[in-house]
Design a protein around this motif. Structure first.
Motif, PDB file in Angstrom:
ATOM      1  N   ARG A  15       1.040  -1.199   0.018  1.00 37.27           N
ATOM      2  CA  ARG A  15      -0.010   0.048  -0.018  1.00 37.27           C
ATOM      3  C   ARG A  15       0.976   1.202  -0.088  1.00 37.27           C
ATOM      4  NH1 ARG A  15      -5.455  -1.453   2.871  1.00 37.27           N
ATOM      5  NH2 ARG A  15      -6.129   0.108   1.551  1.00 37.27           N
ATOM      6  N   GLU A  18      -0.221   4.518  -1.942  1.00 38.40           N
ATOM      7  CA  GLU A  18      -1.654   5.019  -1.857  1.00 38.40           C
ATOM      8  C   GLU A  18      -1.444   6.263  -0.922  1.00 38.40           C
ATOM      9  OE1 GLU A  18      -4.335   2.228  -0.163  1.00 38.40           O
ATOM     10  OE2 GLU A  18      -3.630   0.550  -1.388  1.00 38.40           O
ATOM     11  N   VAL A  20      -3.641   8.353   1.870  1.00 39.06           N
ATOM     12  CA  VAL A  20      -4.728   8.173   2.812  1.00 39.06           C
ATOM     13  C   VAL A  20      -4.604   9.289   3.798  1.00 39.06           C
ATOM     14  CG1 VAL A  20      -5.045   5.537   2.563  1.00 39.06           C
ATOM     15  CG2 VAL A  20      -3.499   6.710   4.368  1.00 39.06           C
ATOM     16  N   SER A  21      -5.753   9.591   4.361  1.00 36.61           N
ATOM     17  CA  SER A  21      -5.766  10.791   5.557  1.00 36.61           C
ATOM     18  C   SER A  21      -5.673  10.166   6.637  1.00 36.61           C
ATOM     19  CB  SER A  21      -7.053  11.418   5.538  1.00 36.61           C
ATOM     20  OG  SER A  21      -8.226  10.401   5.998  1.00 36.61           O
ATOM     21  N   GLY A  23      -7.073  10.612   9.152  1.00 37.61           N
ATOM     22  CA  GLY A  23      -8.669  10.250   9.948  1.00 37.61           C
ATOM     23  C   GLY A  23      -9.028   8.764   9.405  1.00 37.61           C
ATOM     24  N   TRP A  24      -8.786   8.341   8.040  1.00 41.02           N
ATOM     25  CA  TRP A  24      -8.603   7.210   7.724  1.00 41.02           C
ATOM     26  C   TRP A  24      -7.940   6.114   8.529  1.00 41.02           C
ATOM     27  CZ3 TRP A  24      -5.630   3.341   6.103  1.00 41.02           C
ATOM     28  CH2 TRP A  24      -6.179   2.284   5.535  1.00 41.02           C
ATOM     29  N   VAL A  25      -6.713   6.407   8.923  1.00 39.35           N
ATOM     30  CA  VAL A  25      -5.866   5.705   9.671  1.00 39.35           C
ATOM     31  C   VAL A  25      -6.306   5.469  11.088  1.00 39.35           C
ATOM     32  CG1 VAL A  25      -3.342   5.576  10.644  1.00 39.35           C
ATOM     33  CG2 VAL A  25      -3.601   6.212   8.273  1.00 39.35           C
ATOM     34  N   ASP A  27      -9.478   5.716  11.951  1.00 44.39           N
ATOM     35  CA  ASP A  27     -10.633   4.593  11.839  1.00 44.39           C
ATOM     36  C   ASP A  27      -9.970   3.334  11.934  1.00 44.39           C
ATOM     37  OD1 ASP A  27     -12.547   6.678  11.926  1.00 44.39           O
ATOM     38  OD2 ASP A  27     -12.544   6.765   9.716  1.00 44.39           O
ATOM     39  N   GLN A  28      -9.284   3.069  10.817  1.00 41.39           N
ATOM     40  CA  GLN A  28      -8.515   1.646  11.110  1.00 41.39           C
ATOM     41  C   GLN A  28      -8.059   1.280  12.275  1.00 41.39           C
ATOM     42  OE1 GLN A  28      -9.384   0.075   8.104  1.00 41.39           O
ATOM     43  NE2 GLN A  28     -10.010   2.042   7.838  1.00 41.39           N
ATOM     44  N   THR A  31     -10.979   0.291  14.614  1.00 45.33           N
ATOM     45  CA  THR A  31     -11.418  -0.779  14.029  1.00 45.33           C
ATOM     46  C   THR A  31     -10.609  -2.118  14.682  1.00 45.33           C
ATOM     47  OG1 THR A  31     -12.631  -0.063  12.131  1.00 45.33           O
ATOM     48  CG2 THR A  31     -12.101  -2.238  12.199  1.00 45.33           C
TER      49      THR A  31
END
Length: 60
Positions: A15, A18, A20-21, A23-25, A27-28, A31
């Motif tokens: 990856r 790629e 990514v924000s 914010g995405w990190v 969220d991951q 999770t």
């Protein structure tokens, strides 16, 4: 080489191109901790370390 380097190398190879924000990190990470609560403390330490990286530069 630490055992964790393999996971980091896999992340980079799969990856690494790629974008990514943070914010995405975040969220991951949430999770991941929901699915693996035993890792709550290490993930929290990593997140705090990443959040404060620039703090050291401001003191100099």
């Amino acid at each position: 080489m630490y055992f964790t380097d393999r996971g980091i190398e896999e992340l980079e190879s799969r990856r690494g191109e790629e974008e990514v924000s943070l914010g995405w990190v975040a969220d991951q990470l949430r999770t991941f901790v929901d699915l693996n609560p035993d890792f709550e403390v290490p993930v929290e330490r990593l997140a705090t370390w990443l959040a404060r990286l620039d703090d050291e530069d401001e003191d100099e």
